[in-house]
Scaffold this motif. Sequence first.
Motif, PDB file in Angstrom:
ATOM      1  N   ASN A  71       0.692  -1.096  -0.150  1.00  0.00           N
ATOM      2  CA  ASN A  71       0.027  -0.002   0.167  1.00  0.00           C
ATOM      3  C   ASN A  71       1.011   1.245  -0.034  1.00  0.00           C
ATOM      4  O   ASN A  71       1.325   1.737   1.179  1.00  0.00           O
ATOM      5  CB  ASN A  71      -0.981  -0.024   1.196  1.00  0.00           C
ATOM      6  N   GLY A  72       1.151   1.661  -1.113  1.00  0.00           N
ATOM      7  CA  GLY A  72       1.916   2.930  -1.433  1.00  0.00           C
ATOM      8  C   GLY A  72       1.636   4.127  -0.497  1.00  0.00           C
ATOM      9  O   GLY A  72       2.655   4.820  -0.102  1.00  0.00           O
ATOM     10  N   ASP A  73       0.312   4.359  -0.747  1.00  0.00           N
ATOM     11  CA  ASP A  73      -0.104   5.621  -0.165  1.00  0.00           C
ATOM     12  C   ASP A  73       0.163   5.494   1.346  1.00  0.00           C
ATOM     13  O   ASP A  73       0.488   6.605   1.768  1.00  0.00           O
ATOM     14  CB  ASP A  73      -1.537   5.781  -0.450  1.00  0.00           C
ATOM     15  N   THR A  74      -0.374   4.557   2.145  1.00  0.00           N
ATOM     16  CA  THR A  74      -0.096   4.158   3.488  1.00  0.00           C
ATOM     17  C   THR A  74       1.280   4.388   3.734  1.00  0.00           C
ATOM     18  O   THR A  74       1.702   5.210   4.745  1.00  0.00           O
ATOM     19  CB  THR A  74      -0.826   3.315   3.919  1.00  0.00           C
ATOM     20  N   PHE A  75       2.201   3.716   3.239  1.00  0.00           N
ATOM     21  CA  PHE A  75       3.444   3.869   3.281  1.00  0.00           C
ATOM     22  C   PHE A  75       4.254   5.076   3.193  1.00  0.00           C
ATOM     23  O   PHE A  75       4.739   5.617   4.097  1.00  0.00           O
ATOM     24  CB  PHE A  75       4.332   2.852   2.590  1.00  0.00           C
ATOM     25  N   GLU A  76       3.979   5.892   2.060  1.00  0.00           N
ATOM     26  CA  GLU A  76       4.393   7.269   2.002  1.00  0.00           C
ATOM     27  C   GLU A  76       3.997   8.063   2.954  1.00  0.00           C
ATOM     28  O   GLU A  76       4.853   8.822   3.538  1.00  0.00           O
ATOM     29  CB  GLU A  76       4.074   7.534   0.493  1.00  0.00           C
ATOM     30  N   LYS A  77       2.883   8.225   3.561  1.00  0.00           N
ATOM     31  CA  LYS A  77       2.260   9.093   4.477  1.00  0.00           C
ATOM     32  C   LYS A  77       2.947   8.642   5.815  1.00  0.00           C
ATOM     33  O   LYS A  77       3.416   9.977   6.444  1.00  0.00           O
ATOM     34  CB  LYS A  77       0.578   8.901   4.541  1.00  0.00           C
ATOM     35  N   LYS A  78       2.842   7.588   6.100  1.00  0.00           N
ATOM     36  CA  LYS A  78       3.652   7.098   7.586  1.00  0.00           C
ATOM     37  C   LYS A  78       4.990   7.594   7.456  1.00  0.00           C
ATOM     38  O   LYS A  78       5.892   7.943   8.385  1.00  0.00           O
ATOM     39  CB  LYS A  78       3.398   5.692   7.739  1.00  0.00           C
ATOM     40  N   TYR A  79       5.790   7.169   6.204  1.00  0.00           N
ATOM     41  CA  TYR A  79       7.179   7.554   6.284  1.00  0.00           C
ATOM     42  C   TYR A  79       7.271   9.044   6.163  1.00  0.00           C
ATOM     43  O   TYR A  79       8.562   9.327   6.742  1.00  0.00           O
ATOM     44  CB  TYR A  79       7.856   7.032   4.826  1.00  0.00           C
TER      45      TYR A  79
END
Length: 112
Positions: A71-79
């Motif tokens: 889940n790229g969006d979730t990953f990017e937001k958390k990162y």
Amino acid sequence: TSSHARIGILNNPSSKIKEDNTAIARGILTAFLTQNNSNLKSFLSKLSKEETAKSLAAGTKIVKFLIPGMNGDTFEKKYNTLGLDLIKTQQMFCQEVLKLLPGQMAVISNGR
């Protein structure tokens, strides 16, 4: 966690903790927080390669290394919102409680 093994990672960097030298550590922490086990294993394998580290140090964004199914969006937001405090806390724990020197590695086992 699986029925066969559990893994956790504590960071114990030897250098001053900054945004530009913690991309891999923050990527690992973010993956643990946002991804399922099968994606996590593949992503960690990709992050552990030397060419990935060199590419990140040269300025490549970590999202370029996401694997299909993540889940790229979730990953990017958390990162992007994961601060350095967690890494600093882990470093302090490693040095004050585990008595490791800065940058020293260890394996801690606690069998089931």
